[in-house]
Design a protein around this motif. Structure first.
Motif: not given
Length: 838
Positions: A786-811
């Motif tokens: 996922t591009p960091m541009e999208t991640v930063v937007d998610m943190f701004r607009k959803l007010g996230l505290r953290q997000t988990l990063v997965t690959h093929n469903g694995r953490l």
């Protein structure tokens, strides 16, 4: 039992149903489903009510499947899922893993100091609480009353905030005006009267510089005459001594009782409204000391205003009053709706500008501002302004600070000097911001920061010594701005109005006239005042007393504007025949209003310093009553913002947020880099990630993990080998839950198993403790690409505290708000370790 069909034959239904349906069919087709360890999205424990025509339940995954007789399998699946979603008004389906019974454990859902709130989780908790109240409303009259109270509690809360803010503002205005006048003299008949109130009872028709026979200056109190060298020295000494006493009291109170009461408070309010917790910043001690300290510091004659701190004071009131309503007091995301309304009330009473206050809250301080909050802010600002108007602290018919009487139309060519004032304002603002930040950084990292009271006293002493000889710096800054905004009329005796005019009668139009010697002398004094005010404000903003920035900025701009206005006025007088002035200025009446230039200049500097635009223009025309001058104000504010943005990226508040390292993700900034989530996540690839397994860790394992790591939360996975994500659990909740289990269940040892299994949660016993209630089953996840541009937007607009990063469903890892802020700083070539976080 009949099998459900494969996905290809699923009837068309809403996305949420479809996703659960897919889990459902997977469960029954033996491919693993809701309980098999891939992204568990919904906690559905216990199951829904059993249908009347169902046979024996057969458990598959999390859902309990029933053999329906004689029904179409598609329809039975769909209706079954529909039952789950219709049951979600109760306690069955819970969004974001927040379960209705987590409140059994005291402290769950609260946050520690210097932590970020989880907006999504808090809003979900509130929705669930609301659904529960709506559902119970039919049960009894008492539940109906509780439901109605819940519905109107937000309006009642902002009503109380508005009333209290208006009262406190009235007390501050009255106290500050009395103590300011105390530096010059006293009213012997009633010592609690300020100079203006003291002179109300006087029969004299003219007052010399506002003095009347009822008001005694300090030399007169000691038997000297009002004028003369001895009187001047006594007045000078009293001015300095009172200033030092007030400043010392203010700084000492702040240092001893409430260190958070210093400064303006707006950078911190912006950070708190963006979802950061600063315990005690909006507490009762901070409120009391801020109010008393603000009256003292304004009275000391320092170059500061009381408008910024009014926002902090109103927010303190909003925070304290929100605890009367648990809906807001116990929910940090909901509380911020009240704080946004309180910030609007703060500006409303500071300037007598309720609409400007609402727009200020929207444009400058608020992070999350839904329509409901806009209405409540409007109501809160209205009530606060009404209460202040009832108290009438200025003792006139206007509730605004600088009401102007003139409404002469401006001439089209004047847009050129107005835009010029915008450019001057942007330059003054940039000099101020850069110098102030440099000085504040020096104070922060040098020994100077260890002697806050001494610094306040030194700044006060220098300010008082330099300010007294110049009448424009000696007077109260608000009086100076009012004088500069005013038009020269028949009753003005100030040197600024020393024109060679002959007034035939009171109502005659003001004729064009050459400036007399008094005007030129006044211009030199104003230039000195501009330099002094600019330098002193640079050193004053940030010292350890309550201090705002609005009034000094308005004063700087008003001085510059008045000087330019006098210049243009004299040009129009000397060259009235040239085509620029020939139309409007050919009648002989005065066509240029220097007071208007002061107003435009004030808006330009304040706009450059704070980077406000819309709210600034509205505040300025509410402040002065000059609705006719919206276009000049807009032109100057826009020019000032452009110049400020070109010369320096940040306004003063954003610069102070960055200096203090507050974790503020500005929604106005754009992220323009090409990094991916995998570049930012912690830990980096090939490093181990601290995780909790679903049902194979003991109490001792968890306590060791909590001891050895400092993370604020831990992902829960099926097993260390598979790393398939189950959910996310917060460190604070885990600590509380383990302590609660030890307290309530006897026989728990270090070797007791801990289960987060949501499919068939075991009953808690000495052999196994079930903590599935504190598990967030719907953590926000992104993939590693996922591009960091999208991640930063998610943190701004959803007010996230953290997000988990997965690959093929694995953490793979975790990205926290701190990681995002550090990455943004790193990409902008700034120090990534300057971000403040626990």
């Amino acid at each position: 039992m009949e099998r459900f069909p494969l996905k290809s034959s699923i009837p068309k239904m809403p996305m949420t149903y479809q996703s659960v349906y897919k889990k459902f069919t997977n469960a029954s087709n033996g491919r693993g489903g809701l309980g098999s360890g891939d992204d568990d999205m919904v906690d559905v424990t216990p199951g829904p009510p059993q249908p009347a025509d169902s046979a024996t339940p057969t458990s598959h995954g999390t859902f309990q499947l029933y053999e329906h007789t004689g029904r179409n399998s598609d329809a039975s699946a769909t209706s079954y899922i529909a039952q789950y979603f219709s049951a979600s008004t109760g306690d069955s389906v819970v969004f974001s893993g927040m379960q209705a019974d987590t409140d059994d454990i005291p402290g769950i859902g609260q946050y520690d100091d210097f932590h970020t709130i989880d907006w999504q989780r808090d809003i979900a908790r509130d929705r669930m609480r609301h659904r529960h109240i709506v559902k119970k409303r039919q049960d009894s009259l008492w539940d109906l009353i509780k439901g109605a109270h819940d519905a109107w509690s937000g309006w009642v809360c902002v009503l109380l905030v508005g009333v209290c803010t208006g009262v406190v503002a009235g007390v501050i205005d009255i106290g500050a005006s009395w103590m300011t006048d105390l530096k010059f003299g006293i009213c012997p008949q009633a010592f609690w009267f300020n100079r203006e109130q003291c002179c109300w009872s006087s029969d004299e028709t003219t007052f010399d510089h506002g003095n009347c026979s009822q008001w005694l200056t300090w030399p007169q109190v000691f038997g000297e005459s009002r004028d003369g060298a001895g009187a001047y020295i006594i007045s000078y000494l009293f001015y300095i001594v009172w200033a030092l006493v007030f400043a010392a009291l203010s700084a000492s109170l702040v240092r001893m009782f409430a260190p958070y009461a210093c400064g303006s408070g707006i950078p911190e309010i912006k950070t708190i409204l963006s979802g950061f917790i600063i315990r005690g910043y909006l507490g009762k001690w901070t409120l009391i000391i801020k109010v008393v300290g603000l009256i003292l510091s304004v009275s000391s004659g320092l170059s500061l205003g009381k408008e910024g701190p009014m926002v902090h004071i109103a927010s303190c009131l909003g925070n304290i009053l929100s605890y009367l309503f648990p809906k807001y007091g116990r929910n940090e995301a909901k509380k911020r709706e009240i704080l946004s309304a309180a910030a609007a009330a703060g500006v409303s009473v500071a300037f007598g500008a309720p609409i400007g206050g609402v727009l200020f809250s929207l444009e400058e301080v608020s992070y999350y501002f839904p329509l409901k909050t806009l209405w409540r802010s409007f109501f809160c600002a209205l009530i606060a302004a009404f209460i202040l108007r009832s108290i009438n602290p200025f003792g006139n018919e206007h509730s605004v600070l600088f009401f102007v009487e003139y409404n002469k139309p401006w001439i089209f060519f004047e847009l050129i000097p107005f835009v010029g004032l915008g450019i001057i304002g942007g330059c003054i603002a940039t000099i101020f911001i850069k110098a102030n930040i440099y000085w504040c950084r020096y104070r922060k990292y040098s020994k100077l920061g260890q002697y806050p009271v001494t610094e306040v006293l030194v700044v006060t002493l220098i300010t008082a010594i330099i300010a007294y000889p110049n009448p424009y710096t000696r007077m109260n800054t608000s009086q100076l701005i009012y004088l500069l905004f005013n038009q020269c009329g028949i009753s003005n005796s100030d040197p600024l109005c020393d024109y060679n005019r002959n007034f035939t009668h009171v109502n005659s139009a003001i004729e064009r006239a050459p400036a007399g010697p008094g005007v030129y002398r006044a211009i030199w004094l104003l230039i000195l005042a501009l330099i002094l005010k600019l330098v002193m404000t640079i050193f004053t903003f940030g010292i350890k007393v309550p201090c705002g920035l609005f009034i000094p900025s308005l004063a700087l701009g008003a001085i510059a504007g008045r000087i330019v206005g006098i210049g243009v006025e004299q040009l129009a007088f000397k060259y009235s025949k040239i085509w620029l002035f020939s139309g409007e200025c050919s009648t002989g009446d005065d066509c240029i209003t220097p007071g208007l230039y002061a107003m435009v200049g004030a808006a330009a500097v304040l706009g450059g310093v704070t980077r406000m635009t819309v709210s600034l223009v509205v505040i300025m025309f509410e402040l002065t009553g000059g609705v006719r001058y919206i276009v000049p104000l807009m032109a100057a504010a826009m020019a000032s913002k452009w110049v400020g943005d070109a010369l320096g990226r940040q306004g003063i508040y954003d610069a102070h947020i960055a200096l203090n390292g507050y974790p503020f993700l500005d929604s106005k900034d754009e992220f323009q880099h090409t990094s991916l989530a995998a570049d930012v996540m912690q830990p980096k690839r090939n490093e181990t990630l601290a995780v909790i397994t679903q049902d194979s860790m003991t109490v001792d394992d968890l306590e060791t993990l909590l001891r050895e790591t400092e993370h604020n939360g831990y992902p829960v996975v099926v097993s260390k080998e598979s790393q398939y994500l189950v959910g996310f659990v917060l460190r604070r909740d885990l600590n509380l839950a383990i302590a609660n289990a030890r307290h309530t269940i006897e026989g728990i040892t270090a070797q007791t198993l801990v289960s987060f299994n949501t499919t068939q949660p075991p009953a808690s016993s000495p052999a196994c403790v079930s903590l599935h209630r504190i598990l967030d089953l719907a953590p926000i996840t992104v993939t590693d690409q996922t591009p960091m541009e999208t991640v930063v937007d998610m943190f701004r607009k959803l007010g996230l505290r953290q997000t988990l990063v997965t690959h093929n469903g694995r953490l793979l890892g975790v990205i926290t708000k701190k990681d995002v802020l550090r990455h943004v700083k790193q990409m902008d070539n700034e120090d990534p370790n300057s971000v403040l976080f626990n």
